[in-house]
Design a protein around this motif. Sequence first.
Motif, PDB file in Angstrom:
ATOM      1  N   ARG A 120       0.796  -1.277  -0.013  1.00  0.00           N
ATOM      2  CA  ARG A 120       0.092  -0.015   0.228  1.00  0.00           C
ATOM      3  C   ARG A 120       0.810   1.255  -0.090  1.00  0.00           C
ATOM      4  O   ARG A 120       0.498   2.104  -0.823  1.00  0.00           O
ATOM      5  CB  ARG A 120      -0.875  -0.099   1.146  1.00  0.00           C
ATOM      6  CG  ARG A 120      -1.949   1.108   1.261  1.00  0.00           C
ATOM      7  CD  ARG A 120      -2.803   0.880   2.317  1.00  0.00           C
ATOM      8  NE  ARG A 120      -4.006   2.029   2.478  1.00  0.00           N
ATOM      9  CZ  ARG A 120      -4.568   2.353   3.141  1.00  0.00           C
ATOM     10  NH1 ARG A 120      -4.885   1.370   4.193  1.00  0.00           N
ATOM     11  NH2 ARG A 120      -5.582   3.373   3.044  1.00  0.00           N
ATOM     12  N   PRO A 121       1.909   1.166   0.769  1.00  0.00           N
ATOM     13  CA  PRO A 121       2.846   2.669   0.580  1.00  0.00           C
ATOM     14  C   PRO A 121       3.384   2.699  -0.531  1.00  0.00           C
ATOM     15  O   PRO A 121       3.573   3.948  -0.998  1.00  0.00           O
ATOM     16  CB  PRO A 121       3.796   2.284   2.064  1.00  0.00           C
ATOM     17  CG  PRO A 121       3.157   1.356   2.651  1.00  0.00           C
ATOM     18  CD  PRO A 121       2.432   0.493   2.014  1.00  0.00           C
ATOM     19  N   ILE A 141       2.095   1.852  -3.356  1.00  0.00           N
ATOM     20  CA  ILE A 141       1.106   2.265  -4.349  1.00  0.00           C
ATOM     21  C   ILE A 141       0.953   3.770  -3.877  1.00  0.00           C
ATOM     22  O   ILE A 141       0.798   4.690  -4.933  1.00  0.00           O
ATOM     23  CB  ILE A 141      -0.134   1.497  -4.438  1.00  0.00           C
ATOM     24  CG1 ILE A 141       0.251   0.106  -4.781  1.00  0.00           C
ATOM     25  CG2 ILE A 141      -1.203   2.153  -5.059  1.00  0.00           C
ATOM     26  CD1 ILE A 141      -0.993  -0.847  -4.387  1.00  0.00           C
ATOM     27  N   LYS A 142       0.941   4.133  -2.811  1.00  0.00           N
ATOM     28  CA  LYS A 142       0.497   5.530  -2.427  1.00  0.00           C
ATOM     29  C   LYS A 142       1.661   6.548  -2.871  1.00  0.00           C
ATOM     30  O   LYS A 142       1.421   7.706  -3.360  1.00  0.00           O
ATOM     31  CB  LYS A 142       0.395   5.676  -0.977  1.00  0.00           C
ATOM     32  CG  LYS A 142      -1.109   5.247  -0.304  1.00  0.00           C
ATOM     33  CD  LYS A 142      -1.182   5.291   1.135  1.00  0.00           C
ATOM     34  CE  LYS A 142      -1.058   6.754   1.411  1.00  0.00           C
ATOM     35  NZ  LYS A 142      -1.221   6.885   2.959  1.00  0.00           N
ATOM     36  N   ALA A 143       3.018   6.101  -2.978  1.00  0.00           N
ATOM     37  CA  ALA A 143       3.962   6.836  -3.476  1.00  0.00           C
ATOM     38  C   ALA A 143       3.889   7.028  -4.785  1.00  0.00           C
ATOM     39  O   ALA A 143       4.218   7.956  -5.501  1.00  0.00           O
ATOM     40  CB  ALA A 143       5.473   6.348  -2.825  1.00  0.00           C
ATOM     41  N   ALA A 194       1.274   6.720  -6.929  1.00  0.00           N
ATOM     42  CA  ALA A 194       0.294   7.698  -7.231  1.00  0.00           C
ATOM     43  C   ALA A 194       0.540   9.238  -6.863  1.00  0.00           C
ATOM     44  O   ALA A 194       0.259  10.044  -7.763  1.00  0.00           O
ATOM     45  CB  ALA A 194      -1.190   7.158  -6.628  1.00  0.00           C
ATOM     46  N   ALA A 195       1.099   9.492  -5.758  1.00  0.00           N
ATOM     47  CA  ALA A 195       1.534  10.906  -5.322  1.00  0.00           C
ATOM     48  C   ALA A 195       2.635  11.532  -6.465  1.00  0.00           C
ATOM     49  O   ALA A 195       2.363  12.570  -6.888  1.00  0.00           O
ATOM     50  CB  ALA A 195       2.048  10.964  -3.903  1.00  0.00           C
ATOM     51  N   GLU A 196       3.595  10.471  -6.852  1.00  0.00           N
ATOM     52  CA  GLU A 196       4.545  11.242  -7.953  1.00  0.00           C
ATOM     53  C   GLU A 196       3.927  11.106  -8.996  1.00  0.00           C
ATOM     54  O   GLU A 196       4.275  12.327  -9.909  1.00  0.00           O
ATOM     55  CB  GLU A 196       5.741  10.018  -8.102  1.00  0.00           C
ATOM     56  CG  GLU A 196       6.620  10.396  -9.017  1.00  0.00           C
ATOM     57  CD  GLU A 196       7.455  11.789  -8.676  1.00  0.00           C
ATOM     58  OE1 GLU A 196       7.740  12.344  -9.542  1.00  0.00           O
ATOM     59  OE2 GLU A 196       7.588  11.991  -7.310  1.00  0.00           O
ATOM     60  N   VAL A 219       9.774   7.366   1.909  1.00  0.00           N
ATOM     61  CA  VAL A 219       9.157   6.936   0.849  1.00  0.00           C
ATOM     62  C   VAL A 219      10.005   5.944  -0.179  1.00  0.00           C
ATOM     63  O   VAL A 219      11.129   5.892   0.109  1.00  0.00           O
ATOM     64  CB  VAL A 219       8.746   8.052  -0.201  1.00  0.00           C
ATOM     65  CG1 VAL A 219       9.940   8.676  -0.556  1.00  0.00           C
ATOM     66  CG2 VAL A 219       7.847   7.538  -1.208  1.00  0.00           C
ATOM     67  N   GLY A 221       6.812   6.145 -10.657  1.00  0.00           N
ATOM     68  CA  GLY A 221       5.848   7.202 -10.846  1.00  0.00           C
ATOM     69  C   GLY A 221       5.851   8.103 -12.015  1.00  0.00           C
ATOM     70  O   GLY A 221       5.200   8.644 -12.605  1.00  0.00           O
TER      71      GLY A 221
END
Length: 269
Positions: free
Chosen positions: A2-3, A5-7, A9-11, A103, A111
Amino acid sequence: MRPFIKALAAEMIKQHKNYFHSKMIYVSLFVWPFLNFITTYYSFKVFDIGKSKIAYITAENMVVYLLLGYMCMSFFRSLVQSAWNFSFERISGTLELIYLSPVNRAAVLLGNAVSSLFESVFVMLIFSLLVIVMKVEVLIIKILPCITVFFIVTAMAVAWGMFLNSLFLFSRDSDFLFTILEEPMEIFSGVKVPTALFPLWAKAISIIFPLTYAIEAVRRVVLTGSSLYEIREFAVIGIGITVVLFALISVIIKRVESHMRITGNITLF
C-alpha cells in the motif's frame, strides 16, 4: 504494498501538476513529432519504394511503416525528456526532501516514468491510430501477438524511463546524457532508416537502445502478421532487457544511499 502504491500515485499526480498544467502542453507534444514525421515521409517520397528491397516496406504501407516508428519513438523520447526534467528536482532540493522521507525510492522513479509515458504520447497515439485506421488495408494483424508486443514494449519503456531517472538524478551534470540519448536514439534505432541498411558500426550502436527492438517487433506484428512463435526472439530480448534494467536500477539506488550515508551528498558521478 500500500505505501508503494500511495507513493507511486503521489509522484504521478505531482508530475502531472508540474509539467501538464496547461492544455497547450499537449499541442506542443503533438506538433514536434508530427513535423518530424512529415519531414521523414516526404524524404522517403523522393525514392522509388516499389523497387526497394527493404523488408516489408512498400509504397502502400510506407506511411504506416514510418508512423509505427515514430509512435514507438514517442514512448521512449518522452522518458528521456522526463528524466532530464526530473534531474532539476535535485537542483531545487526536492530530491533531498524525498530522501529524508521513508518513501520507497523505486516508487518515485516508477511514478515519474509512468506519468510521463502515458501523458506525453497520448495525443500522438490518437493521431497514429487515426492514420492506421485510414490505411487499414495494409495491415496484417493477429490480436494475441499485438497484445503481447504492446505489454512488452510498455514494460521496456517504463524500465528504460526508471533507469534514465536514476542516471539523471544522481549525476553531477546530466546535460551530456540528454545529448547522447535523445537524437542518437532516433537516428540509430531505425525510426527513419531501417537498421538493415546500416553499416556494421551503426548496427553495433543500434543494439544498445531498447527502442531498436521495440520498433522492429511492432512493425512485424502490424505489417506482416507475425505470430507469437515468430516474435519469440523479441519476447526473450525484451523481457531480458527489462529484467537487466530493473536490476541496474536497484543497484544504483542502493549505491547512492550508501554513498549518501558516507558523504552526505547524493551526487554519485
